[in-house]
Write an enzyme that holds these catalytic residues in place. Structure first.
Site: not given
Length: 775
Positions: A499, A497, A663, A735-737, A666, A660
């Site tokens: 990410t 989406i 990337n 880590v999106g939220e 990103t 961990r």
């Protein structure tokens, strides 16, 4: 350089071949496993416009549908006059509840994988109108322009019923949720005697908070392109966060075998929760395709993006009791949130307080208020965006009541175990987030008193807050195929989406097999691929990534067995533990010079490829023994024009512990995006309703404000080292939220430090500041 392909096109060919683009390969990074900062391998396609989104796939003989929306909040359709629309040359049909194709009526067939309890919305099901903007008809024409014009000619007469859309005036009617949905945890039972402790405490805070409704505004609007072939098979390009979820609903609602429906979403132009549930344009596009036996595309307008779901309006009250040394004696956290009359949409709002802080006396309350609006839907960090905001602002207020530094107060109440469940954390490096974030920000130079810093006509304030979010893992299946030409192809019906999923999963596979990234192909975004959960809750990296890693281990074992059967190359008597996969070779750990190129193993054994699959099922028995979460510490600087009340966030430091980091490039982008949205939530975003009409009024980008380039200044992201093998076999968390959680609270706290005015409602606008209004 080896060519790298990305998602499949309409007929399985590469996306860049479909768009006549020259072959593209990622930079030759060599080994690019977990921890390597690699540019997005899909980036070139996106910035050059060759990446195709749901409304951009070319289709022969395509017709277009435009939705007609209700103008009332509640009532019944008495009559639909479609004669003027049908008279327009090029109009093929106008679908509504009286003439749509046959669909199943039972609500269970419309339940998607993330549906809350209640009756899902069924477009064009009957004459009832449940909310303003509800779709009541679909005009289908040869071109979009004709359909758009004809849609304006459809005349709908209603019987209007009384409606209620004012949540705060209906708080007395709040009720307990009638059911649950995926990702929801019911507030735990009371612990200790919080009310008595609060009544007797030396220092207390009693604060109310209000957050207005927010709507999703991703760059790509919701759209569905339904391609019907001569056999009646439907290939659907849908704006969705789960291709298999969309296929599930389409096949069940229309009684179609799953094999007759394929849903693809190779590229998604942002979703942020709006694509977790299939939106109404999907079923309406399928209706038209079945009715006309043609391919159909339905694209929602920007205004129509405000007619389905939103982050729910939420009221909260937080009461904290503390001793003079700052230790929390009681936490009482209550919330009431808006939902629709048809479904009980729920979020985890209040539970975060006891997860963040050590306390022996806790009581929670979470209730819902039924309104005549469309059912709310998840929006980035659902529940935590409000719940963590309230507890973190209340903690800041408590620090001033105690005369204590806000960061010191949080350290005193640091939770080594979750206070709600009395369980340890799988990993928790929040204290290190505090240390590294404060050091990078320069927190030790902060004067304690509000209004202590000024530059010209601007007051300067420094604030901080804690962030947390669940570290989730779900079930997924991945396939891995190694070819004799050296290519590794992995596949899963995952969703990217925006990410960086294409890149991160390719890195995991490349690292596992010891291959250069340019030899790895990751296929996703197709419901015919191996099972994947919906991309939500920042769960994909720990779920799909772990499934791919496990599939690659199976592939390693197969290659090792083949190598053992090649005489004279040193692997005959080896155990699997004796070998490693590095630089495109299988080699002995004890003697790295004994090595074979992986593709030569297949060639020497006369194999064209090796293919394996792995079904990842979370180890729930192990995972339930701990609380799995990501954490952050957010520090920010705010400048406030004392005369005008305008506020600028000029500096943010976000220190994040999220396992961990696959990337760093990103991942940093994800956190920066979350911080930007946190600034937007804090200062700009709110959808306002005219309750006389029961309608959201600022349903466009001219009046629905969010942060723009000029509003964003310095953002520094720090990733604190962490490795969590309970959450996933590769130690990763999402880590999106987490980038969003805590940002608005840190800004609120900085505004108080700058001005001495406490703002507890979002958005925090100049008029509220000048009025000195807390809520």
């Amino acid at each position: 350089m080896t060519r790298t392909t990305l998602p499949p096109g309409e007929d399985g060919r590469d996306w860049h071949a479909e768009s006549n683009q020259q072959p593209i390969a990622p930079p030759n990074t060599g080994r690019a496993g977990i921890g390597t900062a690699v540019p997005r391998i899909d980036g070139h396609a996106k910035v050059t416009g060759t990446a195709r989104y749901a409304a951009e796939h070319p289709v022969a003989d395509l017709c277009h549908g435009v939705v007609v929306n209700s103008t009332i909040a509640r009532g019944r359709i008495v009559r639909i006059d479609t004669s003027a629309a049908l008279a327009v040359e090029g109009v093929l049909d106008v679908l509504h509840h009286d003439n749509r194709p046959s669909m199943r009526s039972l609500r269970v067939f419309y339940k998607d994988m993330t549906a809350p309890a209640g009756i899902p919305f069924r477009p064009l099901h009957d004459a009832q109108v449940h909310s303003s903007g509800q779709p009541v008809a679909l005009v289908v024409a040869e071109t979009f322009e004709i359909a758009r014009h004809a849609a304006s000619l459809v005349h709908v007469e209603y019987e209007v019923y009384p409606h209620e859309t004012h949540m705060l005036s209906r708080r007395d009617a709040a009720h307990e949720p009638g059911g649950y949905k995926a990702g929801y945890s019911k507030p735990p039972k009371p612990k200790g005697n919080p009310d008595a402790v609060f009544a007797q405490a030396d220092v207390t805070v009693d604060a109310e908070f209000y957050a207005g409704a927010e709507h999703h505004n991703p760059l790509e609007m919701h759209a569905s392109t339904v391609i019907r072939d001569d056999r009646g098979h439907l290939t659907i390009y849908d704006k969705t966060q789960g291709s298999q979820n969309s296929r599930w609903v389409v096949s069940r609602a229309f009684g179609l075998p799953g094999r007759k429906v394929t849903v693809r979403n190779p590229f998604v132009g942002g979703a942020f929760g709006s694509g977790l549930r299939p939106q109404y344009q999907l079923l309406m596009a399928v209706m038209a395709s079945l009715q006309l036996k043609r391919s159909v595309r339905v694209v929602l307008t920007r205004q129509q993006m405000f007619t389905f779901g939103h982050r729910p309006e939420t009221w909260q009250r937080v009461r904290l009791a503390a001793s003079p040394d700052g230790r929390l004696g009681a936490i009482i956290h209550e919330a009431a949130a808006a939902t629709s009359r048809d479904e009980d949409y729920v979020e985890v709002v209040v539970n975060w307080s006891g997860q963040l802080y050590a306390c022996d006396n806790i009581r929670y309350s979470y209730k819902l208020v039924d309104l005549d609006q469309f059912t709310p839907i998840d929006m980035r960090a659902p529940g935590a965006a409000h719940g963590v905001h309230a507890i973190e602002v209340a903690m800041d207020e408590l620090s001033y009541a105690l005369g204590m530094d806000p960061l010191a107060l949080r350290k005193i109440n640091y939770a080594e175990r979750d206070s709600n469940k009395d369980l340890p954390f799988s990993t928790k490096q929040l204290m290190e987030c505090y240390e590294q974030g404060a050091r990078a920000f320069g927190w030790d130079r902060r004067p304690a008193a509000p209004r202590s810093m000024r530059e010209g006509h601007e007051l300067i304030g420094w604030g901080m807050a804690t962030g947390t979010w669940d570290a989730m893992q779900m079930a997924a299946r991945a396939s891995a195929t190694f070819h004799a030409d050296g290519r590794l192809e992995v596949a899963c019906a995952a969703t990217d989406i925006g990410t960086g999923t294409y890149t991160a999963i390719s890195q995991i596979a490349a690292g596992a097999m010891g291959l250069p990234l340019e030899q790895v192909v990751f296929r996703l975004g197709d419901s015919d691929l191996p099972f994947a959960p919906i991309e939500g809750g920042s769960s994909h990296i720990a779920t799909v990534g772990a499934a791919v890693d496990a599939a690659c281990e199976k592939l390693q074992r197969r290659l090792w067995r083949l190598a053992r059967g090649i005489a004279g190359h040193g692997f005959e008597d080896s155990a699997f533990e004796d070998v490693m996969f590095v630089d495109g070779h299988i080699a002995l750990r004890a003697r790295p010079d004994v090595a074979l190129p992986l593709h030569r193993v297949l060639q020497m054994r006369e194999r064209a490829n090796i293919a394996v699959r792995h079904m990842l099922v979370p180890d729930m028995l192990r995972q339930k023994k701990s609380v799995r979460a990501v954490h952050s510490a957010v520090f920010c600087e705010v400048r406030v024009d004392e005369t005008l009340g305008t506020m600028r966030v000029t500096r943010v430091v976000s220190a994040v512990a999220a396992g961990r980091i696959v990337n760093p490039l990103t991942a940093r982008s994800q956190v920066v995006g979350g911080v930007v949205w946190g600034i937007s939530q804090a200062l700009f975003e709110e959808t306002l309703a005219d309750h006389r009409l029961g309608r959201f009024m600022n349903h466009n980008l001219a009046e629905y404000h969010f942060a723009a380039n000029a509003d964003i200044h310095d953002i520094d992201v720090i990733f604190v080292e962490e490795d969590d093998r309970v959450v996933s076999r590769i130690g990763t968390k999402g880590v999106g939220e987490i980038g969003l959680v805590g940002v608005a609270a840190a800004i609120s706290n900085a505004i108080y430090h700058a001005t001495g005015v406490r703002l507890r409602s979002t958005p925090m606008t100049p008029d509220k500041l000048l009025r000195g209004s807390a809520v």
